[in-house]
Write a protein that holds these residues in place. Sequence first.
Motif, PDB file in Angstrom:
ATOM      1  N   UNK A 194     -27.944  36.275  14.423  1.00 47.56           N
ATOM      2  CA  UNK A 194     -28.124  35.116  14.701  1.00 47.56           C
ATOM      3  C   UNK A 194     -28.451  34.113  13.537  1.00 47.56           C
ATOM      4  N   UNK A 195     -28.083  32.820  13.390  1.00 44.35           N
ATOM      5  CA  UNK A 195     -28.339  32.137  12.129  1.00 44.35           C
ATOM      6  C   UNK A 195     -29.460  31.293  12.644  1.00 44.35           C
ATOM      7  N   UNK A 196     -30.619  31.616  12.532  1.00 47.06           N
ATOM      8  CA  UNK A 196     -32.039  31.068  12.972  1.00 47.06           C
ATOM      9  C   UNK A 196     -32.016  29.582  12.416  1.00 47.06           C
ATOM     10  N   UNK A 197     -32.187  29.673  11.214  1.00 46.53           N
ATOM     11  CA  UNK A 197     -32.599  28.081  10.620  1.00 46.53           C
ATOM     12  C   UNK A 197     -31.838  28.075   9.027  1.00 46.53           C
ATOM     13  N   UNK A 198     -31.307  26.899   8.697  1.00 46.66           N
ATOM     14  CA  UNK A 198     -30.908  26.631   7.421  1.00 46.66           C
ATOM     15  C   UNK A 198     -31.328  25.684   6.688  1.00 46.66           C
ATOM     16  N   UNK A 199     -32.033  25.710   5.465  1.00 44.20           N
ATOM     17  CA  UNK A 199     -32.748  24.763   5.074  1.00 44.20           C
ATOM     18  C   UNK A 199     -31.759  24.234   3.637  1.00 44.20           C
ATOM     19  N   UNK A 200     -31.652  22.874   3.598  1.00 39.64           N
ATOM     20  CA  UNK A 200     -31.007  22.328   2.348  1.00 39.64           C
ATOM     21  C   UNK A 200     -31.415  20.844   2.156  1.00 39.64           C
ATOM     22  N   UNK A 201     -32.032  20.920   0.802  1.00 39.87           N
ATOM     23  CA  UNK A 201     -32.786  19.417   0.666  1.00 39.87           C
ATOM     24  C   UNK A 201     -32.950  19.511  -0.935  1.00 39.87           C
ATOM     25  N   UNK A 202     -32.184  18.242  -1.319  1.00 38.44           N
ATOM     26  CA  UNK A 202     -32.419  17.680  -2.864  1.00 38.44           C
ATOM     27  C   UNK A 202     -33.815  17.330  -3.076  1.00 38.44           C
ATOM     28  N   UNK A 203     -34.078  17.971  -4.152  1.00 39.70           N
ATOM     29  CA  UNK A 203     -35.672  17.765  -4.711  1.00 39.70           C
ATOM     30  C   UNK A 203     -35.652  17.301  -6.249  1.00 39.70           C
ATOM     31  N   UNK A 204     -34.455  16.523  -6.690  1.00 38.33           N
ATOM     32  CA  UNK A 204     -34.372  16.413  -8.064  1.00 38.33           C
ATOM     33  C   UNK A 204     -34.585  14.923  -8.547  1.00 38.33           C
ATOM     34  N   UNK A 205     -35.292  14.417  -7.821  1.00 38.77           N
ATOM     35  CA  UNK A 205     -35.188  12.666  -8.176  1.00 38.77           C
ATOM     36  C   UNK A 205     -36.199  12.710  -9.585  1.00 38.77           C
ATOM     37  N   UNK A 206     -35.307  12.089 -10.457  1.00 37.93           N
ATOM     38  CA  UNK A 206     -36.067  11.819 -11.675  1.00 37.93           C
ATOM     39  C   UNK A 206     -35.883  12.904 -12.625  1.00 37.93           C
ATOM     40  N   UNK A 207     -35.491  14.083 -12.062  1.00 41.30           N
ATOM     41  CA  UNK A 207     -35.388  15.134 -13.017  1.00 41.30           C
ATOM     42  C   UNK A 207     -33.925  15.459 -13.948  1.00 41.30           C
ATOM     43  N   UNK A 208     -34.154  15.712 -15.163  1.00 43.20           N
ATOM     44  CA  UNK A 208     -32.882  16.257 -15.671  1.00 43.20           C
ATOM     45  C   UNK A 208     -32.197  17.224 -15.151  1.00 43.20           C
ATOM     46  N   UNK A 209     -30.823  17.365 -14.921  1.00 47.24           N
ATOM     47  CA  UNK A 209     -30.083  18.522 -14.685  1.00 47.24           C
ATOM     48  C   UNK A 209     -30.438  19.814 -15.202  1.00 47.24           C
ATOM     49  N   UNK A 210     -30.317  20.775 -14.632  1.00 53.54           N
ATOM     50  CA  UNK A 210     -30.492  21.971 -15.399  1.00 53.54           C
ATOM     51  C   UNK A 210     -29.449  22.688 -16.094  1.00 53.54           C
ATOM     52  N   UNK A 211     -28.114  22.078 -15.074  1.00 57.39           N
ATOM     53  CA  UNK A 211     -27.004  22.833 -15.464  1.00 57.39           C
ATOM     54  C   UNK A 211     -25.743  21.654 -15.248  1.00 57.39           C
ATOM     55  N   UNK A 212     -24.740  21.590 -16.183  1.00 57.65           N
ATOM     56  CA  UNK A 212     -23.843  20.420 -16.044  1.00 57.65           C
ATOM     57  C   UNK A 212     -22.365  21.036 -16.365  1.00 57.65           C
ATOM     58  N   UNK A 213     -21.388  20.800 -15.587  1.00 57.65           N
ATOM     59  CA  UNK A 213     -20.129  21.341 -15.688  1.00 57.65           C
ATOM     60  C   UNK A 213     -19.392  19.768 -15.801  1.00 57.65           C
ATOM     61  N   UNK A 214     -18.815  19.898 -16.995  1.00 58.93           N
ATOM     62  CA  UNK A 214     -18.079  18.712 -17.272  1.00 58.93           C
ATOM     63  C   UNK A 214     -16.532  18.763 -16.563  1.00 58.93           C
ATOM     64  N   UNK A 215     -15.879  17.563 -16.165  1.00 62.64           N
ATOM     65  CA  UNK A 215     -14.460  17.692 -15.574  1.00 62.64           C
ATOM     66  C   UNK A 215     -13.930  16.750 -16.665  1.00 62.64           C
ATOM     67  N   UNK A 216     -12.853  17.228 -17.524  1.00 61.21           N
ATOM     68  CA  UNK A 216     -12.462  16.473 -18.484  1.00 61.21           C
ATOM     69  C   UNK A 216     -11.165  15.771 -17.986  1.00 61.21           C
ATOM     70  N   UNK A 217     -10.864  14.515 -18.163  1.00 59.76           N
ATOM     71  CA  UNK A 217      -9.654  13.827 -17.768  1.00 59.76           C
ATOM     72  C   UNK A 217      -8.611  13.620 -18.966  1.00 59.76           C
ATOM     73  N   UNK A 218      -7.693  13.077 -18.695  1.00 57.60           N
ATOM     74  CA  UNK A 218      -6.804  12.898 -19.905  1.00 57.60           C
ATOM     75  C   UNK A 218      -7.404  12.043 -21.113  1.00 57.60           C
ATOM     76  N   UNK A 219      -8.300  11.222 -20.697  1.00 59.71           N
ATOM     77  CA  UNK A 219      -8.881  10.209 -21.999  1.00 59.71           C
ATOM     78  C   UNK A 219      -9.760  10.935 -22.584  1.00 59.71           C
ATOM     79  N   UNK A 220     -10.717  12.049 -22.051  1.00 55.36           N
ATOM     80  CA  UNK A 220     -11.478  12.809 -23.083  1.00 55.36           C
ATOM     81  C   UNK A 220     -11.488  14.269 -23.015  1.00 55.36           C
ATOM     82  N   UNK A 221     -10.179  14.750 -22.731  1.00 51.04           N
ATOM     83  CA  UNK A 221     -10.129  16.146 -22.681  1.00 51.04           C
ATOM     84  C   UNK A 221     -10.260  16.708 -24.126  1.00 51.04           C
ATOM     85  N   UNK A 222      -9.982  16.088 -25.203  1.00 52.75           N
ATOM     86  CA  UNK A 222     -10.569  16.504 -26.559  1.00 52.75           C
ATOM     87  C   UNK A 222     -11.723  16.038 -27.044  1.00 52.75           C
ATOM     88  N   UNK A 223     -12.592  15.736 -26.237  1.00 55.72           N
ATOM     89  CA  UNK A 223     -14.099  15.531 -26.582  1.00 55.72           C
ATOM     90  C   UNK A 223     -14.733  16.812 -26.975  1.00 55.72           C
TER      91      UNK A 223
END
Length: 340
Positions: A194-223
């Motif tokens: 039985x899946x009794x309970x699931x918790x999912x809550x954003x708590x990052x208001x005003x905080x800097x990201x701890x991890x970033x994955x970039x998605x490079x498009x055509x204009x910035x792929x050579x950044x």
Amino acid sequence: MSTPTAHIASIGTALPGDPVDNAALAKVLGVNEEWIEVFIGTKTRHFARDLGTGTVRWSLADLCAQAAQKALAAPGVDPAAIEFIVLGTATPDTLMPATVNQVADQLGLDQVPTFQLQSGCAGAIQALSVGQTMIASGQYRTGLVIGGDVCSKHLDVQRDLSDAAPSDLVNFVLFGDGAGAAVLTAEPAGERVALRHVLNRFTGLGSKPGQVIEWFGLADRYDDRQALTEDYKAIEERVPVMAVEILWELLGELDWEADELDFLLPPQLSGRMTRRITEELGVPTAEEISCVADTGNNGNALPFLQIEKLLGRMGDGHKALAVAVESSKWIKAGFALEKI
């Protein structure tokens, strides 16, 4: 106590290729093997691409389909009963089409609603939450929930890493690739968990990201930006604290006592960090279920890999609690399971 609105009938997982140990990885990257073992504490990981040539051998859709096929082939599961598919991932194969639809195509599942959630370590749990909600609505009886990531596609193993910054180098030794899947049902079936309970809550208001994955498009792929960056110091500082908060919040929601737990599924950051977090959680009576030291941090595959390992140990009446933290923008997540 929360009333179960969904049950896990089966689990399937997929890890690409043979495990890559620290000696082999250190040789390819030109880094010190001892540094990997001491700083990360992970022994092996799996990659969907060939480390020597960089050739992609498995897509995320391939791994997700493999995991789903195993879940659908389990005793007590009817593949024809699947009424929806939900996928949680941080690394989709393409922006369009959504990877979940490529998975559905590989599985031969047609005329069912599909959903894709893009999120880091909380994505698989978000997918479980959506699946649980759909079944609780009464409109659906059986669904397929999937989580997976192919992190290696964001890392250039051919480049010279001799002068790489620690925030860059850590990504090459921390992550792995993989996928997992669960069949959710309205009534107990198969594994009868039985899946009794699931918790999912954003708590990052005003905080800097701890991890970033970039998605490079055509204009910035050579950044010259790194494709993937980590604030590992912030992660080390914040994740253990958040994990403890999640543990006690879940116990409070369930009206469970800590000593009632038979199993604990802690966050799977790395072998070293997971050991530290488990000590911080302080539930010595519960058996720890971890896999990251052998699989690497393969993101949204990890909760399913933990559940797969758990199922072989769970007996009737046993309770398990899982804790997960997403550091990209600080999300608290977790779930509770009970064998019935």
